[in-house]
Design a protein around this motif. Structure first.
Motif, PDB file in Angstrom:
ATOM      1  N   ASP A 190       0.834  -1.213   0.000  1.00  0.00           N
ATOM      2  CA  ASP A 190       0.000   0.000   0.000  1.00  0.00           C
ATOM      3  C   ASP A 190       0.868   1.262   0.000  1.00  0.00           C
ATOM      4  OD1 ASP A 190      -2.230  -1.637   0.057  1.00  0.00           O
ATOM      5  OD2 ASP A 190      -2.566  -1.397   2.225  1.00  0.00           O
ATOM      6  N   ALA A 191       1.951   1.246   0.787  1.00  0.00           N
ATOM      7  CA  ALA A 191       2.852   2.402   0.844  1.00  0.00           C
ATOM      8  C   ALA A 191       3.539   2.620  -0.503  1.00  0.00           C
ATOM      9  CB  ALA A 191       3.895   2.218   1.948  1.00  0.00           C
ATOM     10  N   VAL A 192       3.939   1.544  -1.155  1.00  0.00           N
ATOM     11  CA  VAL A 192       4.572   1.650  -2.478  1.00  0.00           C
ATOM     12  C   VAL A 192       3.573   2.202  -3.496  1.00  0.00           C
ATOM     13  CG1 VAL A 192       5.554   0.323  -4.395  1.00  0.00           C
ATOM     14  CG2 VAL A 192       6.312  -0.120  -2.066  1.00  0.00           C
ATOM     15  N   ALA A 193       2.342   1.732  -3.453  1.00  0.00           N
ATOM     16  CA  ALA A 193       1.315   2.220  -4.387  1.00  0.00           C
ATOM     17  C   ALA A 193       1.057   3.716  -4.173  1.00  0.00           C
ATOM     18  CB  ALA A 193       0.028   1.427  -4.214  1.00  0.00           C
ATOM     19  N   ALA A 194       0.989   4.148  -2.918  1.00  0.00           N
ATOM     20  CA  ALA A 194       0.778   5.576  -2.631  1.00  0.00           C
ATOM     21  C   ALA A 194       1.959   6.402  -3.134  1.00  0.00           C
ATOM     22  CB  ALA A 194       0.583   5.789  -1.125  1.00  0.00           C
TER      23      ALA A 194
END
Length: 162
Positions: free
Chosen positions: A99-103
């Motif tokens: 999720d952090a990478v996608a954001a």
């Protein structure tokens, strides 16, 4: 900072080795997640230089993370046997990390799109202002094209110190 060179493959043979591999992989994942968050925060508010300042550390942590994932995949059976709770923690942490990478990718994509849009509009404005303005030409008409088939262009200047 993690080492940059290739390392020997990790082989888990006991519970201590399994716990160490899980702990190291989780630690690198957390460090990388924090760094991605800082980068996103800086870029979101327009501080591009600060956001991109930690690129070497990001590269090193990404490499260490990928090596850790390879070690986890290579030792999946041993981890399931010696540290099943650690394997569950890795799965959960990997979901948050994704999720952090996608954001972060969304923030970087938005910044890239805005930069490209600004350059296109700047180029269009420079081209428009370079068009000849002459007397005797009716409104909305353009002068005859150059006999050489090209228009005189104005150089575009780009500052890399933003």
């Amino acid at each position: 900072m993690p080492e940059a060179g290739p390392s020997a493959p990790v082989r888990v043979a006991d519970a201590e080795g399994a716990e160490r591999l899980v702990a190291e992989t989780l630690s690198v994942m957390r460090d990388l997640e924090v760094l991605l968050g800082r980068e996103s925060d800086h870029i979101r508010v327009g501080r591009l230089a600060e956001g991109l300042a930690e690129a070497p550390l990001k590269t090193a942590l990404s490499g260490a993370y990928l090596q850790g994932l390879q070690a986890v995949k290579a030792n999946a059976v041993a981890l399931a046997r010696f540290a099943p709770e650690g394997l569950a923690a890795l799965r959960e942490a990997h979901g948050r990390f994704s999720d952090a990478v996608a954001a972060n990718q969304a923030v970087l994509g938005t910044a890239r799109a805005i930069s490209e849009g600004l350059l296109r509009s700047l180029s269009a404005e420079l081209t428009r202002s370079a068009e000849p303005q002459g007397y005797g030409i009716g409104y909305g008409t353009r002068p005859a094209p150059s006999p050489y088939g090209h228009r005189r262009s104005v150089p575009l200047v780009l500052s890399r110190s933003l």
